[in-house]
Design a protein around this motif. Sequence first.
Motif, mmCIF file in Angstrom:
data_model
loop_
_atom_site.group_PDB
_atom_site.id
_atom_site.type_symbol
_atom_site.label_atom_id
_atom_site.label_comp_id
_atom_site.label_asym_id
_atom_site.label_seq_id
_atom_site.Cartn_x
_atom_site.Cartn_y
_atom_site.Cartn_z
ATOM 1 N N ASP A 1 0.824 -1.211 0.000
ATOM 2 C CA ASP A 1 0.000 0.000 0.000
ATOM 3 C C ASP A 1 0.867 1.273 0.000
ATOM 4 O O ASP A 1 0.363 2.373 0.221
ATOM 5 C CB ASP A 1 -0.922 -0.006 1.228
ATOM 6 N N PHE A 2 2.153 1.128 -0.222
ATOM 7 C CA PHE A 2 3.156 2.208 -0.299
ATOM 8 C C PHE A 2 3.404 2.896 1.052
ATOM 9 O O PHE A 2 4.474 3.431 1.268
ATOM 10 C CB PHE A 2 2.805 3.275 -1.356
ATOM 11 N N LEU B 1 -1.266 12.637 -5.924
ATOM 12 C CA LEU B 1 -0.530 11.800 -6.880
ATOM 13 C C LEU B 1 -1.360 10.602 -7.329
ATOM 14 O O LEU B 1 -2.224 10.125 -6.589
ATOM 15 C CB LEU B 1 0.753 11.266 -6.228
ATOM 16 N N SER B 2 -1.061 10.103 -8.532
ATOM 17 C CA SER B 2 -1.700 8.857 -9.004
ATOM 18 C C SER B 2 -1.065 7.682 -8.251
ATOM 19 O O SER B 2 -0.019 7.839 -7.602
ATOM 20 C CB SER B 2 -1.461 8.677 -10.498
ATOM 21 N N GLY B 3 -1.675 6.491 -8.405
ATOM 22 C CA GLY B 3 -1.138 5.286 -7.743
ATOM 23 C C GLY B 3 0.291 5.006 -8.186
ATOM 24 O O GLY B 3 1.155 4.673 -7.361
ATOM 25 N N GLY B 4 0.548 5.165 -9.480
ATOM 26 C CA GLY B 4 1.886 4.882 -10.004
ATOM 27 C C GLY B 4 2.909 5.869 -9.461
ATOM 28 O O GLY B 4 4.049 5.495 -9.147
ATOM 29 N N GLN B 5 2.486 7.154 -9.333
ATOM 30 C CA GLN B 5 3.404 8.175 -8.791
ATOM 31 C C GLN B 5 3.694 7.909 -7.312
ATOM 32 O O GLN B 5 4.822 8.063 -6.854
ATOM 33 C CB GLN B 5 2.808 9.567 -8.982
ATOM 34 N N GLN B 6 2.659 7.491 -6.579
ATOM 35 C CA GLN B 6 2.862 7.169 -5.153
ATOM 36 C C GLN B 6 3.861 6.016 -5.011
ATOM 37 O O GLN B 6 4.722 6.015 -4.132
ATOM 38 C CB GLN B 6 1.540 6.776 -4.502
ATOM 39 N N GLN B 7 3.733 5.040 -5.921
ATOM 40 C CA GLN B 7 4.632 3.892 -5.863
ATOM 41 C C GLN B 7 6.077 4.346 -6.101
ATOM 42 O O GLN B 7 7.004 3.880 -5.444
ATOM 43 C CB GLN B 7 4.197 2.850 -6.905
ATOM 44 N N LEU C 1 9.300 4.065 -3.635
ATOM 45 C CA LEU C 1 10.567 3.452 -4.048
ATOM 46 C C LEU C 1 11.729 4.407 -3.741
ATOM 47 O O LEU C 1 12.781 3.982 -3.242
ATOM 48 C CB LEU C 1 10.516 3.119 -5.544
ATOM 49 N N ALA C 2 11.520 5.704 -4.011
ATOM 50 C CA ALA C 2 12.561 6.701 -3.709
ATOM 51 C C ALA C 2 12.857 6.705 -2.212
ATOM 52 O O ALA C 2 14.013 6.758 -1.787
ATOM 53 C CB ALA C 2 12.104 8.082 -4.167
ATOM 54 N N ARG C 3 11.800 6.626 -1.401
ATOM 55 C CA ARG C 3 11.994 6.624 0.061
ATOM 56 C C ARG C 3 12.784 5.389 0.505
ATOM 57 O O ARG C 3 13.641 5.473 1.383
ATOM 58 C CB ARG C 3 10.632 6.654 0.771
ATOM 59 N N ALA C 4 12.485 4.234 -0.148
ATOM 60 C CA ALA C 4 13.211 3.007 0.214
ATOM 61 C C ALA C 4 14.686 3.099 -0.167
ATOM 62 O O ALA C 4 15.548 2.583 0.549
ATOM 63 C CB ALA C 4 12.556 1.806 -0.482
ATOM 64 N N LEU C 5 14.985 3.775 -1.277
ATOM 65 C CA LEU C 5 16.366 3.811 -1.772
ATOM 66 C C LEU C 5 17.192 4.955 -1.190
ATOM 67 O O LEU C 5 18.424 4.897 -1.204
ATOM 68 C CB LEU C 5 16.373 3.929 -3.303
ATOM 69 N N PRO D 1 4.617 -5.348 -4.465
ATOM 70 C CA PRO D 1 4.592 -3.885 -4.583
ATOM 71 C C PRO D 1 3.673 -3.343 -5.669
ATOM 72 O O PRO D 1 3.414 -2.149 -5.699
ATOM 73 C CB PRO D 1 6.054 -3.543 -4.925
ATOM 74 N N PHE D 2 3.191 -4.207 -6.561
ATOM 75 C CA PHE D 2 2.374 -3.692 -7.668
ATOM 76 C C PHE D 2 0.918 -4.129 -7.566
ATOM 77 O O PHE D 2 0.123 -3.858 -8.462
ATOM 78 C CB PHE D 2 2.948 -4.163 -9.015
ATOM 79 N N SER D 3 0.574 -4.846 -6.484
ATOM 80 C CA SER D 3 -0.746 -5.480 -6.456
ATOM 81 C C SER D 3 -1.897 -4.480 -6.345
ATOM 82 O O SER D 3 -3.021 -4.805 -6.703
ATOM 83 C CB SER D 3 -0.824 -6.504 -5.329
ATOM 84 N N SER D 4 -1.616 -3.247 -5.856
ATOM 85 C CA SER D 4 -2.737 -2.306 -5.751
ATOM 86 C C SER D 4 -2.903 -1.469 -7.021
ATOM 87 O O SER D 4 -3.765 -0.594 -7.081
ATOM 88 C CB SER D 4 -2.527 -1.391 -4.545
ATOM 89 N N LEU D 5 -2.087 -1.725 -8.050
ATOM 90 C CA LEU D 5 -2.185 -0.952 -9.293
ATOM 91 C C LEU D 5 -3.013 -1.723 -10.322
ATOM 92 O O LEU D 5 -2.974 -2.957 -10.351
ATOM 93 C CB LEU D 5 -0.784 -0.713 -9.867
ATOM 94 N N ASP D 6 -3.741 -0.981 -11.200
ATOM 95 C CA ASP D 6 -4.516 -1.710 -12.208
ATOM 96 C C ASP D 6 -3.571 -2.283 -13.264
ATOM 97 O O ASP D 6 -2.408 -1.891 -13.376
ATOM 98 C CB ASP D 6 -5.625 -0.841 -12.818
ATOM 99 N N THR D 7 -4.094 -3.239 -14.063
ATOM 100 C CA THR D 7 -3.240 -4.069 -14.925
ATOM 101 C C THR D 7 -2.325 -3.253 -15.833
ATOM 102 O O THR D 7 -1.141 -3.535 -15.952
ATOM 103 C CB THR D 7 -4.126 -4.979 -15.803
ATOM 104 N N ARG D 8 -2.870 -2.205 -16.486
ATOM 105 C CA ARG D 8 -2.066 -1.466 -17.455
ATOM 106 C C ARG D 8 -0.957 -0.668 -16.755
ATOM 107 O O ARG D 8 0.191 -0.679 -17.175
ATOM 108 C CB ARG D 8 -2.961 -0.531 -18.263
ATOM 109 N N LEU D 9 -1.320 -0.023 -15.660
ATOM 110 C CA LEU D 9 -0.350 0.776 -14.912
ATOM 111 C C LEU D 9 0.724 -0.128 -14.310
ATOM 112 O O LEU D 9 1.905 0.211 -14.256
ATOM 113 C CB LEU D 9 -1.078 1.549 -13.810
#
Length: 393
Positions: free
Chosen positions: A93-94, A143-149, A153-157, A169-177
């Motif tokens: 959930d980021f 932010l969009s879901g992809g931007q939040q992700q 990732l930036a925070r983790a790195l 890490p991608f399970s809350s995003l829709d298929t195309r995103l």
Amino acid sequence: MSQKSEAQVLDIRGVNHAYGDLKVLKGVDLQVAAGEVICLLGPSGCGKTTLLRLIAGLEVLQQGTISIAGSTVASSSAHTPPEKRGIGFLFQDFALFPHLSVLENTAFGLVSIRSREERNNRAMEALKRVGMSAYAKSYPHQLSGGQQQRVALARALAPRPSIVLLDEPFSSLDTRLRSQVRDETLHVLKHSGVATVMVTHDPEEAMFMGDRIALMNKGVIVQVDGPVNLFYRPVNAFVATFFSDVNRIEGVVCQGKVATPFGALDAQHIQDNTVVDVLFRPDSLRLDIAQCDIHGVIGEVTASRMLVGSTLVHLRLEYCAPSCPMHVHARISGRFPHPDGTKLCVSLDPDDVFIFPIEDGDEHDCQPCCDVAGQNAGLNCPVSAHVPAGQGL
Ligand SMILES: Nc1ncnc2c1ncn2[C@@H]1O[C@H](COP(=O)(O)OP(=O)(O)OP(=O)(O)O)[C@@H](O)[C@H]1O
């Protein structure tokens, strides 16, 4: 943390873990090198998240050792807390703080840097790496879901960890995103050179992301290997059936062979009278409008379904009928032009077949059966089934 000289960034040895009487991990060994992405893959409940939590230090290790960058962080007598393990996390959930800006979220784990300016510089550097520096003053809800992700990732790195742990890490995003974000994530991770352990239950995602995949079942790593070897050199029927749909024929080894509609296949490496699974993928079958030779069998099309880029064809094989009715799936690229009821010659490349003993199968005596031409071949009459991907046998 006690010091060790280990070449691997992450070194897991002999890990056993139980919740009460439930043994969740049984003798797990795994090593991960710097710059390597490893995926923990397996069916629900096989122990993936427990292993990730043990690496993170969110769970206290009961047996075995876990070393990070040459230091033992967990053993039966040691437990280094999560914040001291040099690990970055990326959760489903980021977990961004809603009241903090993108920059503040990214700088959150940099408490060890005293200077605020330096903290912000480091956070901006991480945001640039994921293409989000222009959003530094925005808040997560903008932010969009992809931007939040990407911010997560930036925070983790940002603290420059030795390992990043990603939990679905991608399970809350829709298929195309999802496919776009995972592509970007892979590039960022590979560019950063960090060791990555990612949990997923999606075989295709594991193949896309992983340099290697640790395929788990019932608390055990069944095979750890590159995607190509897992797909083409599975160690058992569970692995063979996990990555794609398969056709399954159950047979008995007789005289070093097992009878199938496609001829008797070589099984010299397995003892006579052993009950075996003969497994082959739908795209290993060839369909021809032509006379069959000894390697083919007549199949009647019972249905066909267009999928993305290929067609799945359902076939009833005319083999020992009616005593051995056989239903198989073939996958052909592009469109399939033939209507239901069409009779085709169905053949199989013997190199694309996996034959494994059925682990709890009884031994069977060899009984006379028929060969492709309907003659008595002295081999057992097999039965067939179709196994969907991800179930395992
Ligand atoms: N805190 C806990 N207490 C008791 N049992 C637990 C606990 N956490 C996990 N389990 C059990 O341990 C087993 C493994 O769980 P785990 O979450 O590691 O599996 P998983 O492979 O990650 O599954 P999923 O893909 O469904 O998340 C499951 O049977 C689960 O119910």
